[in-house]
Enzyme design. Structure first.
Site, PDB file in Angstrom:
ATOM      1  N   ASP A 209       0.827  -1.196   0.000  1.00  0.00           N
ATOM      2  CA  ASP A 209       0.000   0.000   0.000  1.00  0.00           C
ATOM      3  C   ASP A 209       0.874   1.263   0.000  1.00  0.00           C
ATOM      4  O   ASP A 209       1.829   1.355   0.777  1.00  0.00           O
ATOM      5  CB  ASP A 209      -0.839  -0.058   1.292  1.00  0.00           C
ATOM      6  CG  ASP A 209      -1.881   1.026   1.370  1.00  0.00           C
ATOM      7  OD1 ASP A 209      -2.809   0.990   0.558  1.00  0.00           O
ATOM      8  OD2 ASP A 209      -1.760   1.900   2.250  1.00  0.00           O
ATOM      9  N   GLU A 248       1.902  -0.411  -5.008  1.00  0.00           N
ATOM     10  CA  GLU A 248       0.989   0.657  -5.376  1.00  0.00           C
ATOM     11  C   GLU A 248       1.870   1.898  -5.475  1.00  0.00           C
ATOM     12  O   GLU A 248       2.101   2.597  -4.487  1.00  0.00           O
ATOM     13  CB  GLU A 248      -0.106   0.845  -4.317  1.00  0.00           C
ATOM     14  CG  GLU A 248      -1.127   1.886  -4.777  1.00  0.00           C
ATOM     15  CD  GLU A 248      -2.058   2.375  -3.671  1.00  0.00           C
ATOM     16  OE1 GLU A 248      -3.195   2.712  -3.992  1.00  0.00           O
ATOM     17  OE2 GLU A 248      -1.640   2.460  -2.506  1.00  0.00           O
TER      18      GLU A 248
HETATM   19  C1  GLC Z   1      -4.312   2.737  -0.774  1.00  0.00           C
HETATM   20  C2  GLC Z   1      -5.432   1.730  -0.670  1.00  0.00           C
HETATM   21  C3  GLC Z   1      -6.669   2.443  -0.229  1.00  0.00           C
HETATM   22  C4  GLC Z   1      -6.421   3.027   1.135  1.00  0.00           C
HETATM   23  C5  GLC Z   1      -5.197   3.948   1.131  1.00  0.00           C
HETATM   24  C6  GLC Z   1      -4.722   4.270   2.522  1.00  0.00           C
HETATM   25  O1  GLC Z   1      -4.532   3.655  -1.785  1.00  0.00           O
HETATM   26  O2  GLC Z   1      -5.586   1.048  -1.892  1.00  0.00           O
HETATM   27  O3  GLC Z   1      -7.788   1.601  -0.228  1.00  0.00           O
HETATM   28  O4  GLC Z   1      -7.532   3.762   1.557  1.00  0.00           O
HETATM   29  O5  GLC Z   1      -4.107   3.366   0.457  1.00  0.00           O
HETATM   30  O6  GLC Z   1      -4.126   3.140   3.129  1.00  0.00           O
END
Ligand code: GLC
Ligand code: CA
Length: 514
Positions: A209, A248
């Protein structure tokens, strides 16, 4: 070098609270995932990404972790998760968990200690505290008035998610610690300890994440955050060489150099995911490439960034294309079933490691719903999986009012059972595509990719190894000039055939030639 098993990997993303409920409390659980492993295998998926399933107050649906090493009671127990790893492995399915390294819940024991009046303690610098009870600093969001200690703290996302302290690449204020400060190094080591914990219990890696945001005031190349991931990768290479990491990050040039195997191709302004299938933001005309009647279709909106990333990183790791995820709208939001087939034909035959979000294989809808657990407009993509025509569409035997979110109320709500027996269903088309990918090494993650024809307002033609592929998303027939003479089809959808100087593509068609 990415783990070898990724070459032929196709991931299935599971939002655990919405997949399958086995104890009638209205919330999906780990036993539900185990129950559906044969189904997942039948799709042709051989890897899972499970969204956070750890103990949490669920103010951001589990991205606010209260205990990194404990499964949330609503999903089951740690033993259930170990059994899931086992059952998945018996079927040749790998399992990635979601690692949330950038922040915790404000209810995490580290934060409770860090914010307490009892200072200093072992967690004083585990989070980022300013030296003032009322302010933060340039570009960082802070929360004041919540802590016992007379400082404000920095948050990463929601108010409930205080940022863990990995240090600052450029220190501007005395309270900002450098990355090599022992307390910042300790944060990194604590996260490695979490990774070792799950990996040693059978987990195969992590989706990470907000992977690009650990170090604050980082430089343009993210060299500070990258140094942390390189250090993590060195640990994995030594202790868990088969483990995989997907970021991500949405900048493969950075993520793959930092030691990631894969990075998602998400939305970046007018590039990425939303050029293929519309995202929420897309005010104005919907000219996503796979819409039959898109007013200004141009695959180059996608390719201009994708091919640059691809050329830059093809020897380092993989770009992951996705049908959607728990943060985006579902592709059915802008595409109908025929359009989805063409979009998936493209996504599942491109290089890299593709991800299928649960329910997209049957074309589940994005539902207009009030927010749940910090989902806001993302909530509509997080509804229960629709299995069959029974109560709650087979998701749960509980009362409808107890469901995590409602199922699609439409009379024609898509279900697995309704599509199983129909050879033309999206479900069976998805299976055929994934079978095709597994059958041809040239369609897998690392086989070469080249653009053959990509004119604006025209079909797209590309090469994978010795295969030639073409997709025509238009509602009308099109012919493309390209060197296809003498090639024979290994897969055809709609009317498509080779002629003397190219490919004749019927309305909404797709062909793979050998
Ligand atoms: C990422 C996740 C999302 C979450 C955010 C904070 O973007 O995919 O769902 O709210 O991080 O952790
Ligand atoms: Ca349950």
């Amino acid at each position: 070098m990415p783990a070898k098993w990724l070459k032929d990997a196709v991931f299935y993303e599971i939002y655990p609270q919405s997949f399958k409920d086995t104890n009638a409390d209205g919330i999906g659980d780990l036993n539900g995932i185990v129950e559906k492993l044969d189904y997942i295998q039948s799709l042709g998926c051989n890897a899972l990404w499970i969204n956070p399933c750890y103990d949490s107050p669920f103010r951001d649906a589990g991205y606010d972790v209260r205990d990194y090493k404990k499964v949330a009671a609503r999903y089951g127990t740690n033993e259930d998760l170990y059994r899931l790893f086992d059952e998945a492995h018996r079927r040749g399915i790998r399992v990635l968990l979601d690692l949330v390294p950038g922040h915790t819940s404000e209810e995490h024991a580290w934060f409770r200690a860090s914010q307490s009046a009892d200072q200093p303690n072992a967690y004083t610098n585990r989070y980022i505290w300013t030296n003032n009870w009322f302010c933060g600093s340039r570009g960082l969001n802070y929360i004041a008035g919540e802590a016992e200690r007379a400082s404000a703290y920095i948050v990463n996302f929601f108010k409930c998610q205080p940022a863990l302290n990995y240090g600052f690449n450029r220190v501007e204020e005395p309270w900002q610690l450098p990355m090599d400060h022992p307390d910042c190094v300790a944060t990194r080591e604590a996260m490695k300890d979490v990774m070792r914990f799950w990996l040693s219990h059978g987990c195969d890696g992590f989706r990470v994440d907000m992977a690009n945001s650990l170090v604050k005031y980082d430089d343009e190349n993210k060299s500070g955050t990258s140094a942390i991931w390189k250090n993590v990768r060195a640990m994995l290479d030594e202790e868990f060489p088969e483990a995989a990491l997907v970021a991500e990050w949405s900048c493969p040039s950075q993520a793959l150099r930092a030691g990631y195997d894969m990075d998602f191709c998400l939305n970046n302004d007018d590039t990425g995911y939303s050029t293929l299938m519309r995202d929420y933001q897309g005010g104005g005309e919907d000219d996503s490439y796979f819409r039959k009647d898109a007013p200004a279709r141009d695959i180059n909106r996608f390719l201009k960034v994708y091919t640059r990333w691809y050329e830059d990183t093809k020897d380092l790791g993989y770009i992951s294309l996705l049908t959607c995820n728990h943060d985006t709208v579902r592709p059915r939001f802008s595409l109908d079933i025929d359009e989805l087939k063409l979009a998936y034909a493209f996504l599942f035959t491109m290089p890299g490691v593709p991800f299928l979000y649960y329910g997209d294989e049957i074309g589940m809808r994005y539902l207009d719903l009030p927010t749940k657990e910090g989902g806001y407009q993302r909530t509509g993509s997080r509804t229960p999986m629709q299995w069959d025509g029974s109560k709650n569409l087979g998701f749960s035997a509980g009362e409808a009012a107890s469901l995590y979110l409602p199922v699609d109320p439409a009379a024609d709500a898509p279900t697995v059972a309704a599509q199983e027996g129909d050879p033309d269903s999206l479900l069976n088309f998805t299976r055929k595509l994934l079978a095709l990918r597994h059958a041809h090494a040239d369609l897998q993650a690392d086989a070469p990719f080249a653009v053959v024809s990509a004119e604006p307002n025209a079909p797209f033609v590309w090469r994978r190894g010795k295969l030639l592929l073409a997709v025509n998303p238009f509602g009308q027939a099109r012919t493309v000039k390209c060197p296809a003479a003498g090639m024979t089809p290994v897969f055809t959808h709609g009317a498509a055939k080779v002629n003397a100087d190219g490919i004749e593509l019927g309305p909404q068609s797709f062909i793979v030639l050998e």
